[in-house]
Design a protein around this motif. Structure first.
Motif, PDB file in Angstrom:
ATOM      1  N   SER A  15       0.751  -1.110  -0.051  1.00  0.00           N
ATOM      2  CA  SER A  15      -0.086  -0.167  -0.138  1.00  0.00           C
ATOM      3  C   SER A  15       0.824   1.195   0.089  1.00  0.00           C
ATOM      4  N   VAL A  16       1.834   1.194   0.833  1.00  0.00           N
ATOM      5  CA  VAL A  16       2.847   2.607   0.849  1.00  0.00           C
ATOM      6  C   VAL A  16       3.553   2.749  -0.454  1.00  0.00           C
ATOM      7  N   ALA A  17       3.790   1.550  -0.992  1.00  0.00           N
ATOM      8  CA  ALA A  17       4.671   1.613  -2.358  1.00  0.00           C
ATOM      9  C   ALA A  17       3.800   2.430  -3.319  1.00  0.00           C
ATOM     10  N   LEU A  18       2.494   1.636  -3.467  1.00  0.00           N
ATOM     11  CA  LEU A  18       1.517   2.432  -4.498  1.00  0.00           C
ATOM     12  C   LEU A  18       1.145   3.658  -4.316  1.00  0.00           C
ATOM     13  N   LEU A  19       0.918   4.098  -2.987  1.00  0.00           N
ATOM     14  CA  LEU A  19       0.737   5.401  -2.629  1.00  0.00           C
ATOM     15  C   LEU A  19       1.977   6.370  -3.024  1.00  0.00           C
ATOM     16  N   ILE A  20       3.114   6.049  -2.747  1.00  0.00           N
ATOM     17  CA  ILE A  20       4.424   6.514  -3.114  1.00  0.00           C
ATOM     18  C   ILE A  20       4.309   6.860  -4.852  1.00  0.00           C
ATOM     19  N   THR A  21       3.914   5.753  -5.330  1.00  0.00           N
ATOM     20  CA  THR A  21       4.101   5.684  -7.083  1.00  0.00           C
ATOM     21  C   THR A  21       3.361   6.642  -7.334  1.00  0.00           C
ATOM     22  N   ILE A  22       1.855   6.647  -6.855  1.00  0.00           N
ATOM     23  CA  ILE A  22       0.952   7.539  -7.429  1.00  0.00           C
ATOM     24  C   ILE A  22       0.903   9.064  -7.164  1.00  0.00           C
ATOM     25  N   ALA A  23       1.878   9.222  -5.974  1.00  0.00           N
ATOM     26  CA  ALA A  23       2.252  10.521  -5.639  1.00  0.00           C
ATOM     27  C   ALA A  23       3.305  11.288  -6.593  1.00  0.00           C
ATOM     28  N   ALA A  24       4.480  10.292  -6.831  1.00  0.00           N
ATOM     29  CA  ALA A  24       5.268  10.760  -7.797  1.00  0.00           C
ATOM     30  C   ALA A  24       4.849  10.941  -9.281  1.00  0.00           C
ATOM     31  N   PHE A  25       3.869   9.976  -9.551  1.00  0.00           N
ATOM     32  CA  PHE A  25       3.369   9.905 -10.908  1.00  0.00           C
ATOM     33  C   PHE A  25       2.552  11.455 -11.122  1.00  0.00           C
ATOM     34  N   THR A  26       1.627  11.713 -10.104  1.00  0.00           N
ATOM     35  CA  THR A  26       0.901  13.120 -10.059  1.00  0.00           C
ATOM     36  C   THR A  26       1.949  14.452 -10.210  1.00  0.00           C
ATOM     37  N   ALA A  27       3.079  14.149  -9.193  1.00  0.00           N
ATOM     38  CA  ALA A  27       4.022  15.280  -9.305  1.00  0.00           C
ATOM     39  C   ALA A  27       4.717  15.574 -10.572  1.00  0.00           C
TER      40      ALA A  27
END
Length: 369
Positions: A15-27
Motif C-alpha cells: 500500500s505504501v509503495a503504491l501511494l508513493i508511486t501515484i504521488a510521484a506520478f502526479t507530481a
C-alpha cells in the motif's frame, strides 16, 4: 529500506509503495503540464495579442490608403485643374458641396491654387459646418501649411495622420494635375477624416479587436509609461490578470510620434490552458487511482491472500501437530506451486513420523518381551 518500512506487514508495504508511486506520478505529470503545456498556451495568447494590435494598425493604415485613393482620384482631373486656374468656375457649384463630403465619407476638404491660395474649403464637425481655420493646420502660420498646400512635383503627395486643434485626423494631400497626370502642378487638393470615437467604433467592429488610441503626451502621463521606451514599429505588451494590453506608436506626416494605438486582448486562451491542465491533472489522477486500486486488488488476490492462507495453515499445523491436513490452495502460479510443495512436505514428514512411531512401538514390544 528503513527499519520502519522493513517492519511493516507485506500488505502495508504494498500500500505504501503504491501511494508513493501515484504521488510521484502526479507530481511529475503536474511538472510536465506546468512547464510545457501551460507556457505553450501563454505563448499562443501573446501571439494573439500581437496579432490583434497588428490587425488594428493595418485597419487604420487601410483607412489612410483609402483616403489616398480618393485624393489620387480627384487630384489628376482636368475639371478641377481648370477650376484652380480660373477657367472653370462652374466646377465649384457642380462638385464642391456638402453632399460631396458625405458621399466620400470626408470631414474636411480644401482646394488650393498655386502659391497655396485657398480656392474652396469645407469642414464638418459633428454634422455642422465650421471654418477650417479651427483645425490649425491650413493657415500660413501653421506648421503643416506648406507641407499640405505647396506641391512642387507631381509625385509630392502627402498622406498620414496629423494633429489638429480639434483632434487627430487622417489626411491626404495631392497635387492637382491634368487627367493624364501631366503638369505643371496647378495647386493642391486636401482631404481629411477625423480619428474620433465614431471611427474607432467602426474599426472595432471591423477588426473585432478592443482597440483605442490616445495622444502620446496623454499616454506618458500614466504611471509606468516611459516615452523613451516607445519606438515606432515596436510592440509593447503587458500581461495583466484579465487581459494583455498591447500598444505601439503611430507617427504623423512629419515622422514624429503622435498617437499610441492600444489593444486589449482578454486572457481567454490562458484560461483555457489552465482548464486544460486542470482537466489533464484530474484525468491522470483518476487514471492513477484506478490503476492503483486495480493493482492493489490484483496483488491482494494473487499474492497477499494466498500467502496469508499459507501462513494461517502453518500456524494451525503448529498448534494442532496434525501434519496430515492439507492446504489445498487452488492456484496455478508460483504461490500455488509453493503451497503444493508444502503439502507434499508435510505429507512426507507425517508418513516418516508414522513409520518411526510404528518402529518405536515394535521395538518397545520387543524390549518388553
Amino acid at each position: 529500506m528503513s527499519n520502519t518500512v522493513a517492519g511493516l506487514p507485506l500488505q502495508r508495504k504494498v500500500s505504501v509503495a503504491l501511494l508513493i508511486t501515484i504521488a510521484a506520478f502526479t507530481a511529475i505529470s503536474y511538472f510536465i503540464l506546468s512547464m510545457v503545456i501551460a507556457p505553450a498556451f501563454d505563448e499562443l495568447e501573446l501571439s494573439a495579442a500581437r496579432t490583434d494590435l497588428v490587425r488594428s494598425e493595418r485597419a487604420i493604415q487601410t483607412d489612410i490608403e483609402n483616403l489616398e485613393f480618393i485624393t489620387l482620384d480627384w487630384g489628376p482631373w482636368d475639371d478641377i485643374y481648370e477650376y484652380v486656374l480660373g477657367n472653370n468656375p462652374g466646377f465649384q457649384k457642380s462638385n464642391l458641396d456638402r453632399p460631396t463630403l458625405t458621399n466620400l465619407d470626408l470631414d474636411m476638404m480644401a482646394v488650393f491654387a498655386l502659391d497655396s491660395k485657398l480656392m474652396w474649403d469645407q469642414l464638418l464637425v459633428d454634422g455642422e459646418e465650421r471654418p477650417t481655420s479651427e483645425l490649425g493646420i491650413l493657415g500660413p502660420a501653421d506648421l503643416a501649411y506648406s507641407h499640405l498646400t505647396a506641391h512642387t512635383s507631381p509625385d509630392s503627395g502627402v498622406v498620414g495622420i496629423v494633429r489638429t486643434k480639434l483632434g487627430p485626423m487622417l489626411i491626404g494631400s495631392q497635387p492637382i494635375l491634368r487627367s493624364d497626370d501631366s503638369g505643371p502642378v496647378a495647386g493642391a487638393l486636401v482631404m481629411a477624416q477625423f480619428l474620433d470615437d465614431e471611427r474607432m467604433l467602426r474599426l472595432r467592429d471591423k477588426t473585432e479587436v478592443l482597440l483605442d488610441w490616445q495622444l502620446i503626451e496623454e499616454f506618458n502621463q500614466h504611471p509606468g509609461h516611459d516615452p523613451r521606451s516607445l519606438e515606432p514599429g515596436d510592440i509593447h505588451m503587458a500581461a495583466g490578470a484579465d487581459a494583455i494590453n498591447s500598444h505601439t506608436v503611430l507617427n504623423d506626416i512629419f515622422g514624429k510620434p503622435l498617437l499610441i494605438l492600444s489593444s486589449r486582448t482578454p486572457r481567454a486562451i490562458s484560461a483555457l490552458g489552465q482548464q486544460t491542465v486542470a482537466g489533464a491533472m484530474g484525468l491522470l489522477l483518476a487514471a492513477g487511482l484506478l490503476a492503483t486500486v486495480v493493482m492493489w486488488f490484483l496483488l491482494r488476490g494473487t499474492i497477499l491472500a494466498p500467502i496469508e492462507a499459507l501462513a494461517q495453515h502453518m500456524q494451525k499445523i503448529r498448534k494442532s501437530g496434525d501434519l496430515s491436513e492439507k492446504l489445498h490452495l487452488r492456484s496455478n502460479d508460483e504461490i500455488g506451486a509453493l503451497a503444493d510443495e508444502f503439502d507434499n512436505l508435510t505429507f512426507e514428514v507425517n508418513e516418516s513420523r508414522s513409520a518411526l512411531l510404528f518402529k518405536s512401538f515394535k521395538a518397545g514390544k520387543a524390549d518388553t518381551a
